[in-house]
Design a protein around this motif. Sequence first.
Motif, PDB file in Angstrom:
ATOM      1  N   PRO A   9      36.337  39.391  46.849  1.00  0.00           N
ATOM      2  CA  PRO A   9      36.740  39.434  45.414  1.00  0.00           C
ATOM      3  C   PRO A   9      36.320  40.570  45.152  1.00  0.00           C
ATOM      4  O   PRO A   9      36.630  40.652  43.741  1.00  0.00           O
ATOM      5  N   PHE A  10      35.929  41.807  45.354  1.00  0.00           N
ATOM      6  CA  PHE A  10      35.474  42.918  44.943  1.00  0.00           C
ATOM      7  C   PHE A  10      35.809  44.023  44.889  1.00  0.00           C
ATOM      8  O   PHE A  10      35.962  44.536  43.850  1.00  0.00           O
ATOM      9  N   SER A  11      37.003  43.942  45.963  1.00  0.00           N
ATOM     10  CA  SER A  11      38.387  45.447  45.954  1.00  0.00           C
ATOM     11  C   SER A  11      38.952  44.154  46.936  1.00  0.00           C
ATOM     12  O   SER A  11      39.031  43.787  47.849  1.00  0.00           O
ATOM     13  N   SER A  12      40.365  44.003  46.367  1.00  0.00           N
ATOM     14  CA  SER A  12      41.360  44.179  47.610  1.00  0.00           C
ATOM     15  C   SER A  12      42.862  44.072  46.262  1.00  0.00           C
ATOM     16  O   SER A  12      42.951  43.747  44.655  1.00  0.00           O
ATOM     17  N   ARG A  13      43.888  44.644  46.905  1.00  0.00           N
ATOM     18  CA  ARG A  13      45.404  44.759  46.445  1.00  0.00           C
ATOM     19  C   ARG A  13      45.830  43.042  46.177  1.00  0.00           C
ATOM     20  O   ARG A  13      46.720  43.832  44.615  1.00  0.00           O
ATOM     21  N   THR A  14      45.761  42.197  46.755  1.00  0.00           N
ATOM     22  CA  THR A  14      46.209  41.140  45.650  1.00  0.00           C
ATOM     23  C   THR A  14      45.332  40.309  45.096  1.00  0.00           C
ATOM     24  O   THR A  14      45.517  39.586  44.237  1.00  0.00           O
ATOM     25  N   TRP A  15      44.014  40.593  44.774  1.00  0.00           N
ATOM     26  CA  TRP A  15      42.933  40.238  43.755  1.00  0.00           C
ATOM     27  C   TRP A  15      43.341  40.478  42.675  1.00  0.00           C
ATOM     28  O   TRP A  15      43.759  41.897  42.291  1.00  0.00           O
ATOM     29  N   PRO A  16      43.675  40.077  41.319  1.00  0.00           N
ATOM     30  CA  PRO A  16      43.443  40.110  39.783  1.00  0.00           C
ATOM     31  C   PRO A  16      42.951  41.100  39.450  1.00  0.00           C
ATOM     32  O   PRO A  16      41.688  41.025  40.115  1.00  0.00           O
ATOM     33  N   THR A  43      44.498  49.025  36.006  1.00  0.00           N
ATOM     34  CA  THR A  43      45.894  48.986  36.568  1.00  0.00           C
ATOM     35  C   THR A  43      46.005  48.192  37.964  1.00  0.00           C
ATOM     36  O   THR A  43      45.212  48.414  39.025  1.00  0.00           O
ATOM     37  N   TYR A  44      47.277  47.084  38.007  1.00  0.00           N
ATOM     38  CA  TYR A  44      47.532  46.723  39.359  1.00  0.00           C
ATOM     39  C   TYR A  44      48.426  47.282  40.527  1.00  0.00           C
ATOM     40  O   TYR A  44      49.976  47.995  39.737  1.00  0.00           O
ATOM     41  N   THR A  45      48.451  47.199  41.756  1.00  0.00           N
ATOM     42  CA  THR A  45      49.356  47.010  42.613  1.00  0.00           C
ATOM     43  C   THR A  45      50.193  46.428  42.793  1.00  0.00           C
ATOM     44  O   THR A  45      50.063  45.224  43.539  1.00  0.00           O
ATOM     45  N   ALA A 103      58.975  47.452  42.859  1.00  0.00           N
ATOM     46  CA  ALA A 103      59.022  47.852  44.546  1.00  0.00           C
ATOM     47  C   ALA A 103      57.588  47.682  44.706  1.00  0.00           C
ATOM     48  O   ALA A 103      56.823  47.497  43.833  1.00  0.00           O
ATOM     49  N   GLN A 104      57.195  46.655  45.965  1.00  0.00           N
ATOM     50  CA  GLN A 104      56.035  47.140  46.074  1.00  0.00           C
ATOM     51  C   GLN A 104      55.385  48.506  46.134  1.00  0.00           C
ATOM     52  O   GLN A 104      55.738  49.618  46.689  1.00  0.00           O
ATOM     53  N   GLY A 105      53.866  48.023  46.126  1.00  0.00           N
ATOM     54  CA  GLY A 105      53.033  49.685  45.869  1.00  0.00           C
ATOM     55  C   GLY A 105      53.199  50.460  44.238  1.00  0.00           C
ATOM     56  O   GLY A 105      52.432  50.794  44.438  1.00  0.00           O
ATOM     57  N   SER A 106      54.126  49.299  43.746  1.00  0.00           N
ATOM     58  CA  SER A 106      54.542  50.499  41.930  1.00  0.00           C
ATOM     59  C   SER A 106      53.225  50.413  41.069  1.00  0.00           C
ATOM     60  O   SER A 106      52.434  48.946  41.181  1.00  0.00           O
ATOM     61  N   GLN A 107      52.505  51.227  40.653  1.00  0.00           N
ATOM     62  CA  GLN A 107      51.252  51.301  39.800  1.00  0.00           C
ATOM     63  C   GLN A 107      52.113  50.211  38.202  1.00  0.00           C
ATOM     64  O   GLN A 107      52.897  50.960  37.781  1.00  0.00           O
TER      65      GLN A 107
END
Length: 342
Positions: free
Chosen positions: A109-116, A30-32, A72-76
């Motif tokens: 690169p372990f966890s990030s809103r913007t990393w794939p 799931t991508y934010t 919308a920003q934040g959409s899953q």
Amino acid sequence: MRVPSLFILSCLSVTLAVFPMAASALCNVTYTAQDGDNLSGVAELHYADSARWSWLAAANPDLSASPDSALAQGSQVFIPCTPPDPSGQTAASPDMPKVNVLSIVDFAPFSSRTWPAQGIMAELITAALGAGPAPLRPVTAWAENAADGVSQLADSRGAEIGFPLPRPDCSADEARDACARLLYSDPVIEIPLVLFVRSGGGVTYQDDSDLAGRHLCRPAAYSMASLDTPDRHWISEKVVNLVTPDRPETCFQMLAGGQVDAVMLNALTGATTIAAMNLSEQVTALDKPLAQHTLHVAVPKVHWRATTLIYRINAGLRALRETGEYDRVVGRHMTLLWDRLN
């Protein structure tokens, strides 16, 4: 562009050799959505094929069905690995049972809103939770740092699992509360803790005596366990001058400005931050690591299925390693990091 240090190159080279690079997509995650995202761009990011926006539209019927309309920003956005079949079902349905996940923000690169795929660990844990006969789909909330994440998990404030977190030394006084209230998974990833210094600045490290009196920077919320051990007493005996701002970026700003002598971070987070800040010409990593760190998943002990969740995560990770999927996931992310460093 300056070539990254031999140590960083060797870390990535060994990782890429051990974890084969695969062309497969970053999927079943799931991508934010970020500001300015649309389905076409998200498809390009995850599949390297913007035409697959239709897969995303079919898997996420509540989102815009147009490839270029802003999300919308934040959409899953659920990213399926296969196109929907005629019945409209995907290989991993977004309607599967959910588990509430707390992830540490900006720990790429372990966890990030913007990393794939929201990072290496996010993709691995998503795959591990989906590997059993009753798969779970993570729904992610974000903690500002590891200390905040441990606090939220220990208090069981909605989150059921959290990552990436170091497993503390439970014999240390400051770790006893976390150890008493949280269960930790087997290691998910092992990574070296290294020193980043100014290029040509004269700082070297062969043994701990080389750093006596130096000003070293490590973000306040990061584990300090490696700095005070039975053989190393940097904090308790004030061997080094420790500077602890809130964020890695602040440490590197201070390093570039000559306010500290070195930054202590794991090799991959340090390399990612340097690349994002365009400091590759000014900063390098020393070859000898300070320590080896492991990152884990934690579950609050008060959760009614705490032991089951830890068992499922550990069993899922073992299955990923046995099938080679663990290697493929890590290999993809290492390729992304390599591209950003070059």
